[in-house]
Design an enzyme around this catalytic site. Structure first.
Site, short mmCIF file in Angstrom:
data_model
loop_
_atom_site.label_atom_id
_atom_site.label_comp_id
_atom_site.label_asym_id
_atom_site.label_seq_id
_atom_site.Cartn_x
_atom_site.Cartn_y
_atom_site.Cartn_z
N CYS A 289 0.84 -1.19 0.00
CA CYS A 289 0.00 0.00 0.00
C CYS A 289 0.87 1.24 0.00
O CYS A 289 2.11 1.15 0.05
CB CYS A 289 -0.94 0.00 1.21
SG CYS A 289 -0.04 0.16 2.77
N ASP B 280 6.02 29.28 -31.52
CA ASP B 280 6.98 29.71 -32.53
C ASP B 280 6.28 29.69 -33.89
O ASP B 280 5.32 28.92 -34.09
CB ASP B 280 8.17 28.75 -32.52
CG ASP B 280 9.11 28.99 -33.68
OD1 ASP B 280 9.53 30.14 -33.87
OD2 ASP B 280 9.39 28.03 -34.42
N ASP C 211 10.30 24.29 -32.34
CA ASP C 211 10.95 23.17 -33.02
C ASP C 211 12.42 23.40 -33.30
O ASP C 211 13.12 22.47 -33.70
CB ASP C 211 10.24 22.88 -34.35
CG ASP C 211 10.54 23.96 -35.38
OD1 ASP C 211 10.49 25.15 -35.03
OD2 ASP C 211 10.85 23.60 -36.53
#
Length: 756
Positions: free
Chosen positions: A14, A443, A642
């Site tokens: 647990c 961007d 990117d």
């Protein structure tokens, strides 16, 4: 960065157990952070501490651990002997449950079937209450031995100062057994004194069936929980099964099949139609349609030709390919995806810390409540059997497991769902925080736009044919390496043109080009450059102004002193960019476009896609500053990019989202990777994060409310008021179902619609 080690941990039942392991390991010198995952029984440790020191700390805490050496993902997840995701628990629990049920049925028949229903007993037991009691004791002992793990783990954890769920089960069941054993001795004494009626009455005070029933019901719950937990790792197992096992290498002109482990960077491998591509590489020969759905979720095959990249686990649907291996083993795209999903599932989201704090004192608190319950019932005049029954009910109804599973099961299912749709969350924290952003900074180049310029318009001057304009421009631009020149050349080639011969080619830096074609001086470039040479006209100037206002670059051309017209070139907006921005707005998010382009072009693109704000003319440090400014104005910021120039902003933002086709630097700096490079996956990532966070809160709410309601009910608080209570057997059943309900609720995430 501190080195990271991964371990498998055995013996946890647990969240109290996992919290104790975390505390024990965090005290080891050199450990900077530790995260224990109850769902996968795994532990991630950062720091300079040795593996031996960490394992020793776990064992001292009463559990066992072993370091996991990350192997290349070649073996299927369900067959690897060392795979931490392999389901070894369910078969063992199934065997325990079947044996426990058979023995429990015999015990229930002996304990209740005869006295309540008048069912016959064997001759050896009929008329002998002591024999009936002994048979019940032996059957209960058999069930206890079969489920001995509860007692071993429970008492071991208690001795080490970290009682967990198993301790509650062991105390509840053990108390019932000891109380019944005392009753059995009392029956024996009654028989010795000739009080046969008292001995028969003593049978009704035995709780051997309760002892066995508690263990059996908890085992049933554990089995249901284990099977449901197994489904939460299906996405990760499916990814692992995609890894090819062999590759066809080309050696000395011959094709040789070898195990995937033998492929090295630089090797040439062949892929026939229908075969999986074994490693990441670059096509050197052939063309084919490649099915990349396993990695990107994109259903349509992608046409590939020499120079294009291919990834491991994608499928060659048509054509014969020869490729050069670029990334193998743990460096392939597939391996990186598996690692990201696994890391996200093994990590701990900030919201889990609340459950951890509660789990640390939950079990000791329950034991104290159980003792108080027994004392109160004895104080108000209840008999010992009733008081102990209430205490046992408190012990077995309490469920710390639901608290421990509330967060990791949702994280596992959420990250797996994202992976199936090409959305990779690197950490559990990223999966949680993505849904908390208030503004999305995007961007422009490569994110909103396709990242490569193309011809959008041909506008010939009066009296000039379109073909004449394009032919002259092609002959001039074919010798240039400028991206805009390549766009013109590609457009002409797509129309089947061949370039006319040219000589005296000259580049005028920052202005344009000139060359002799068919005896004529052809000039191309900006409006200002050509106007200096041959003057201008209102029509040409107006057309150039209009094109520029649309965010396109006008390339103007002239032959000698005669205008030929202009060709508009632009980095076109991705098909789903406007739709993505609209979905972000519908979700209540502000959108801002960041770009190094000039203000006029940026605003034209911004209008086209519908962003709220445009920040133009910024360098990498300017993008970073813009992200910091947005955070101060609006709150948490997600940055989507990117390129290398986006890396500082991605790292600065609360959540960095990298377009999958972007640079390695951008992908490394980001928290989330969009494998399909589609803007529409940005709102999908936010929606998935919000759904996962909502699911975690639902799970935590259920776990808390279950215990808040269940413990007083089991203690008998409501009996004087409403006459409602709970027996230990019903408490065990409720405890068994609580964790199962949490896991099943997390599995509902698989039905979330990410794009709507």
């Amino acid at each position: 960065m501190n080195p990271t080690k991964q371990f498998s941990v055995d013996g946890m039942s647990c969240s109290a157990c996992s919290a104790h392991v975390e505390r024990a390991v965090s005290r080891v010198e050199g450990v900077s952070s530790v995260a224990v995952n109850l769902l996968t029984n795994s532990m991630v440790v950062e720091g300079t501490a040795t593996a031996d020191a960490i394992v020793a700390a776990v064992r001292k805490a009463g559990y066992d651990a072993a370091e996991q050496v990350t192997e290349e993902p070649h073996a299927p997840a369900d067959k690897s002997p060392d795979d931490p995701l392999a389901d070894r628990e369910t078969p063992a629990l199934r065997r325990r449950l079947v044996a426990s049920l058979l023995l429990l049925l015999l015990l229930m028949y002996t304990a209740m079937g005869h006295s309540m229903l008048g069912l016959p007993l064997p001759a050896a037991l009929a008329g002998n209450p002591m024999a009936v009691g002994i048979v019940q004791m032996l059957l209960a002992m058999a069930v206890m031995i079969i489920n001995g793990r509860f007692f071993i783990s429970g008492y071991k954890g208690t001795l080490h100062g970290a009682p967990g769920m198993d301790a509650l089960v062991a105390l509840g069941s053990g108390t019932a057994f000891v109380y019944s054993l005392v009753g059995l001795f009392a029956m024996s004494a009654a028989l010795m004194d000739g009080r046969t009626a008292d001995a028969y009455a003593g049978l009704h005070a035995l709780y051997f069936e309760t002892c066995a029933m508690i263990l059996t019901l908890i085992t049933l719950g554990k089995l249901l929980e284990a099977r449901a937990k197994g489904r939460t790792t299906d996405a990760l197992k499916s990814l692992m099964r995609l890894a090819p096992k062999t590759a066809t290498l080309v050696r000395d002109g011959r094709e040789v099949a070898v195990p995937i482990e033998q492929v090295r960077v630089g090797d040439t491998f062949a892929v026939r139609p229908g075969e999986h591509i074994p490693v990441d590489g670059i096509i050197t020969e052939g063309t084919a349609a490649v099915d990349e759905s396993a990695l990107t979720g994109e259903s349509l095959p992608v046409d590939k030709s020499p120079g294009d990249r291919v990834s491991a686990a994608t499928v060659n649907r048509s054509g014969y390919l020869r490729c050069r291996a670029e990334r193998v083993g743990r460096d392939t795209t597939l391996a990186q995806i598996i690692r990201m999903v696994s890391d996200a599932s093994s990590g701990k989201a900030p919201i889990a810390k609340m459950a951890d704090r509660v789990s640390g004192f939950f079990v000791p608190a329950v034991i104290v409540i159980a003792l108080i319950t027994v004392g109160v019932w004895l104080a108000v005049g209840a008999d010992v059997g009733t008081a102990i029954s209430r205490g046992m009910a408190v012990l077995v109804v309490s469920c710390p497991c639901a608290l421990g599973l509330a967060t990791p099961v949702a994280i596992m299912v959420g990250s797996g769902l994202g992976a199936r749709h090409g959305i990779l969350f690197k950490t559990a924290e990223a999966l949680e925080r993505a849904g908390q952003v208030r503004v999305v900074a995007l961007d422009k180049t490569g994110t909103i736009t396709n990242g490569s310029p193309v011809v959008t318009d041909l506008l010939p001057a009066a009296g000039v044919e379109e073909e004449e304009l394009l032919r002259a421009a092609y002959a001039l631009e074919v010798k240039s390496e400028h991206p805009l020149a390549r766009a013109v050349a590609a457009y002409a080639e797509a129309r089947g043109m061949q370039p006319d011969a040219s000589d005296a080619f000259e580049v005028i830096p920052g202005k344009g080009l000139t060359a002799m074609v068919d005896g004529r001086r052809i000039t191309g470039g900006s409006l200002a450059f050509l106007s200096e040479r041959i003057g201008t006209t209102d029509a040409i100037a107006s057309a150039a102004e209009r094109v520029a206002g649309e965010g396109k670059t006008p390339l103007l051309f002239a032959a000698e002193d005669r205008w030929l017209g202009l060709i508009a070139v632009a980095d076109t907006v991705k098909d789903d960019a406007r739709e993505a921005v609209g979905r972000l707005h519908a979700m209540g998010l502000r959108t801002v476009m960041l770009t190094g382009d000039n203000q006029r072009t940026a605003e034209a693109v911004g209008r086209l896609v519908g962003v709220d704000e445009v920040v133009a003319g910024v360098l990498p440090d300017g993008k970073k500053a813009a992200v910091e400014s947005l955070r101060g104005r609006f709150g948490a910021v997600a940055m989507v990019g990117d390129g290398i120039n986006d890396a500082p902003a991605l790292a600065t933002a609360d959540i960095g989202i990298a377009i999958g086709a972007g640079t390695d630097v951008a992908v490394d700096a980001a928290d989330v990777v969009l494998m399909k490079s589609r803007p529409s996956d940005i709102p999908a990532a936010v929606r998935l994060s919000r759904a996962t966070l909502r699911n975690i809160r639902e799970n935590l709410f259920w776990a808390f409310i279950y215990n808040v309601v269940g413990i007083p009910l089991a203690a008998g608080v409501w009996i004087p008021v409403f006459g409602v209570g709970m027996t230990p057997m019903f408490g065990a059943a409720a405890m068994s179902l609580s964790s199962f309900c949490v896991v099943m609720n997390a599995l509902r995430l698989n039905f979330v619609r990410l794009r709507k």
